[in-house]
Design a protein around this motif. Structure first.
Motif, PDB file in Angstrom:
ATOM      1  N   MET A   1      -2.274  -7.877  -9.583  1.00 31.94           N
ATOM      2  CA  MET A   1      -2.396  -6.599  -8.909  1.00 31.94           C
ATOM      3  C   MET A   1      -2.084  -6.741  -7.421  1.00 31.94           C
ATOM      4  SD  MET A   1      -2.815  -3.523  -9.753  1.00 31.94           S
ATOM      5  CE  MET A   1      -3.972  -2.538 -10.613  1.00 31.94           C
ATOM      6  N   ASN A   2      -2.263  -7.941  -6.861  1.00 35.09           N
ATOM      7  CA  ASN A   2      -1.972  -8.132  -5.441  1.00 35.09           C
ATOM      8  C   ASN A   2      -0.503  -7.886  -5.139  1.00 35.09           C
ATOM      9  OD1 ASN A   2      -4.564  -8.647  -4.671  1.00 35.09           O
ATOM     10  ND2 ASN A   2      -4.392 -10.864  -4.953  1.00 35.09           N
ATOM     11  N   ALA A   3       0.384  -8.328  -6.011  1.00 39.22           N
ATOM     12  CA  ALA A   3       1.813  -8.110  -5.790  1.00 39.22           C
ATOM     13  C   ALA A   3       2.123  -6.618  -5.752  1.00 39.22           C
ATOM     14  CB  ALA A   3       2.625  -8.798  -6.879  1.00 39.22           C
ATOM     15  N   LEU A   4       1.500  -5.843  -6.621  1.00 39.02           N
ATOM     16  CA  LEU A   4       1.724  -4.394  -6.619  1.00 39.02           C
ATOM     17  C   LEU A   4       1.140  -3.746  -5.376  1.00 39.02           C
ATOM     18  CD1 LEU A   4       1.138  -3.515 -10.372  1.00 39.02           C
ATOM     19  CD2 LEU A   4       3.295  -3.578  -9.128  1.00 39.02           C
ATOM     20  N   ASN A   5      -0.029  -4.200  -4.946  1.00 43.95           N
ATOM     21  CA  ASN A   5      -0.614  -3.665  -3.711  1.00 43.95           C
ATOM     22  C   ASN A   5       0.294  -3.961  -2.524  1.00 43.95           C
ATOM     23  OD1 ASN A   5      -2.933  -2.556  -4.866  1.00 43.95           O
ATOM     24  ND2 ASN A   5      -4.049  -4.487  -4.740  1.00 43.95           N
ATOM     25  N   ASP A   6       0.829  -5.190  -2.469  1.00 43.47           N
ATOM     26  CA  ASP A   6       1.759  -5.551  -1.392  1.00 43.47           C
ATOM     27  C   ASP A   6       3.005  -4.679  -1.434  1.00 43.47           C
ATOM     28  OD1 ASP A   6      -0.013  -7.516  -0.647  1.00 43.47           O
ATOM     29  OD2 ASP A   6       1.105  -9.160  -1.616  1.00 43.47           O
ATOM     30  N   TRP A   7       3.535  -4.466  -2.631  1.00 42.72           N
ATOM     31  CA  TRP A   7       4.716  -3.615  -2.795  1.00 42.72           C
ATOM     32  C   TRP A   7       4.425  -2.196  -2.282  1.00 42.72           C
ATOM     33  CZ3 TRP A   7       5.233   0.884  -5.578  1.00 42.72           C
ATOM     34  CH2 TRP A   7       6.529   1.391  -5.703  1.00 42.72           C
ATOM     35  N   ALA A   8       3.283  -1.648  -2.645  1.00 45.87           N
ATOM     36  CA  ALA A   8       2.918  -0.291  -2.212  1.00 45.87           C
ATOM     37  C   ALA A   8       2.840  -0.215  -0.687  1.00 45.87           C
ATOM     38  CB  ALA A   8       1.588   0.124  -2.844  1.00 45.87           C
ATOM     39  N   ARG A   9       2.274  -1.237  -0.058  1.00 44.87           N
ATOM     40  CA  ARG A   9       2.199  -1.256   1.417  1.00 44.87           C
ATOM     41  C   ARG A   9       3.593  -1.349   2.033  1.00 44.87           C
ATOM     42  NH1 ARG A   9      -2.495  -3.787   0.588  1.00 44.87           N
ATOM     43  NH2 ARG A   9      -1.643  -5.881   0.449  1.00 44.87           N
ATOM     44  N   ARG A  10       4.445  -2.243   1.485  1.00 48.81           N
ATOM     45  CA  ARG A  10       5.804  -2.417   2.019  1.00 48.81           C
ATOM     46  C   ARG A  10       6.606  -1.118   1.983  1.00 48.81           C
ATOM     47  NH1 ARG A  10       6.025  -6.955  -0.950  1.00 48.81           N
ATOM     48  NH2 ARG A  10       7.433  -6.084  -2.480  1.00 48.81           N
ATOM     49  N   ILE A  13       3.560   3.473   0.437  1.00 50.19           N
ATOM     50  CA  ILE A  13       2.941   4.317  -0.580  1.00 50.19           C
ATOM     51  C   ILE A  13       1.507   4.555  -0.130  1.00 50.19           C
ATOM     52  CG2 ILE A  13       2.314   4.522  -3.028  1.00 50.19           C
ATOM     53  CD1 ILE A  13       5.367   4.308  -2.517  1.00 50.19           C
ATOM     54  N   SER A  14       1.142   5.794   0.001  1.00 47.11           N
ATOM     55  CA  SER A  14      -0.202   6.107   0.512  1.00 47.11           C
ATOM     56  C   SER A  14      -1.270   5.613  -0.453  1.00 47.11           C
ATOM     57  CB  SER A  14      -0.361   7.612   0.722  1.00 47.11           C
ATOM     58  OG  SER A  14      -0.513   8.267  -0.520  1.00 47.11           O
ATOM     59  N   PRO A  15      -2.454   5.264   0.065  1.00 47.75           N
ATOM     60  CA  PRO A  15      -3.538   4.828  -0.816  1.00 47.75           C
ATOM     61  C   PRO A  15      -3.888   5.882  -1.869  1.00 47.75           C
ATOM     62  CG  PRO A  15      -4.061   4.313   1.464  1.00 47.75           C
ATOM     63  CD  PRO A  15      -2.807   5.148   1.467  1.00 47.75           C
ATOM     64  N   THR A  16      -3.772   7.167  -1.503  1.00 49.76           N
ATOM     65  CA  THR A  16      -4.066   8.236  -2.454  1.00 49.76           C
ATOM     66  C   THR A  16      -3.044   8.234  -3.591  1.00 49.76           C
ATOM     67  OG1 THR A  16      -4.980   9.582  -0.680  1.00 49.76           O
ATOM     68  CG2 THR A  16      -4.391  10.725  -2.711  1.00 49.76           C
ATOM     69  N   ALA A  17      -1.756   8.115  -3.236  1.00 44.63           N
ATOM     70  CA  ALA A  17      -0.706   8.091  -4.257  1.00 44.63           C
ATOM     71  C   ALA A  17      -0.856   6.851  -5.141  1.00 44.63           C
ATOM     72  CB  ALA A  17       0.669   8.115  -3.606  1.00 44.63           C
ATOM     73  N   TRP A  18      -1.171   5.713  -4.536  1.00 40.17           N
ATOM     74  CA  TRP A  18      -1.330   4.473  -5.292  1.00 40.17           C
ATOM     75  C   TRP A  18      -2.498   4.595  -6.269  1.00 40.17           C
ATOM     76  CZ3 TRP A  18       0.720   0.874  -7.643  1.00 40.17           C
ATOM     77  CH2 TRP A  18       0.166  -0.378  -7.851  1.00 40.17           C
ATOM     78  N   ALA A  19      -3.591   5.187  -5.832  1.00 34.84           N
ATOM     79  CA  ALA A  19      -4.759   5.367  -6.702  1.00 34.84           C
ATOM     80  C   ALA A  19      -4.428   6.315  -7.854  1.00 34.84           C
ATOM     81  CB  ALA A  19      -5.940   5.900  -5.892  1.00 34.84           C
ATOM     82  N   GLU A  20      -3.656   7.370  -7.543  1.00 39.92           N
ATOM     83  CA  GLU A  20      -3.267   8.314  -8.591  1.00 39.92           C
ATOM     84  C   GLU A  20      -2.364   7.640  -9.622  1.00 39.92           C
ATOM     85  OE1 GLU A  20      -0.768  12.468  -9.118  1.00 39.92           O
ATOM     86  OE2 GLU A  20      -1.502  11.934  -7.127  1.00 39.92           O
ATOM     87  N   LEU A  21      -1.425   6.827  -9.153  1.00 34.75           N
ATOM     88  CA  LEU A  21      -0.537   6.120 -10.073  1.00 34.75           C
ATOM     89  C   LEU A  21      -1.328   5.168 -10.956  1.00 34.75           C
ATOM     90  CD1 LEU A  21       2.258   5.337 -11.144  1.00 34.75           C
ATOM     91  CD2 LEU A  21       2.407   3.687  -9.267  1.00 34.75           C
ATOM     92  N   ARG A  22      -2.256   4.412 -10.366  1.00 30.47           N
ATOM     93  CA  ARG A  22      -3.078   3.493 -11.174  1.00 30.47           C
ATOM     94  C   ARG A  22      -3.872   4.258 -12.223  1.00 30.47           C
ATOM     95  NH1 ARG A  22      -4.884   0.930  -6.232  1.00 30.47           N
ATOM     96  NH2 ARG A  22      -6.937   1.669  -6.812  1.00 30.47           N
ATOM     97  N   ALA A  23      -4.408   5.434 -11.855  1.00 35.46           N
ATOM     98  CA  ALA A  23      -5.173   6.239 -12.818  1.00 35.46           C
ATOM     99  C   ALA A  23      -4.276   6.727 -13.951  1.00 35.46           C
ATOM    100  CB  ALA A  23      -5.824   7.424 -12.106  1.00 35.46           C
ATOM    101  N   LEU A  24      -3.051   7.160 -13.615  1.00 37.01           N
ATOM    102  CA  LEU A  24      -2.116   7.610 -14.645  1.00 37.01           C
ATOM    103  C   LEU A  24      -1.757   6.471 -15.594  1.00 37.01           C
ATOM    104  CD1 LEU A  24       0.292   9.857 -12.551  1.00 37.01           C
ATOM    105  CD2 LEU A  24      -1.235  10.612 -14.367  1.00 37.01           C
TER     106      LEU A  24
END
Length: 171
Positions: A1-10, A13-24
């Motif tokens: 999951m760290n690689a995906l978190n790093d990708w989202a930061r690079r 991708i907003s934390p809200t959008a990232w959380a929504e994607l993970r929930a989906l």
């Protein structure tokens, strides 16, 4: 999951959008890879459903049939199943969804979704022009005539052939 978190930061991708994607993604049905050597239609369908997101496609199972309520009134479900007569002549595909396509000229750079219908078949299936296969082919012809992707597939490779322009249908 760290690689995906790093990708989202690079990619900002907003934390809200990232959380929504993970929930989906958590809500998505768990798909299991077919057992090697399994030639069933279910195995072909699993392989195709696992492959579809790799090319940006979203595909859903299209169950077609009829059930009866407590008063024995028929309740028809699934695409192209408005009546028994229609269902005998046009059979919608196992998987229905949308695949992205980028087109040119007037829509330069815009991604559009193309209606997609995939009829999954066993690995050893061959076209025999049965009444059922012919009705399934009619549905494919309707979809293709309107600019969609449709066809028979026994594997992820054949699925990709369906969504590739100028591909040849199996049936």
């Amino acid at each position: 999951m760290n690689a995906l978190n790093d990708w989202a930061r690079r990619h900002a991708i907003s934390p809200t959008a990232w959380a929504e994607l993970r929930a989906l993604l958590d809500e998505a049905p768990a798909l299991v890879a077919p057992h090697p050597g399994d030639k069933s239609e279910g195995a072909s369908q699993s392989e195709i459903r696992l492959d579809a997101p790799r090319v940006g496609c979203a595909l859903w199972r299209n169950n077609v049939g009829v059930a009866f309520d407590r008063d024995m009134v028929p309740i028809r479900f699934g695409l192209a199943n408005d009546s028994k007569r229609l269902n005998e002549n046009v059979k919608s595909s196992d998987l229905i969804g949308v695949c992205p396509v980028v087109i040119t000229q007037w829509h330069i750079g815009r991604t559009l979704g193309v209606f997609t219908a995939v009829e999954c078949k066993r690995l050893d299936w061959r076209w025999h022009a049965t009444k059922r296969e012919t009705a399934q082919q009619r549905f494919h012809n309707i979809v293709r005539a309107a600019g969609g992707y449709a066809g028979f597939a026994r594997s992820a490779r054949e699925f990709r052939d369906i969504i590739t322009p100028n591909a040849v249908s199996v049936g």
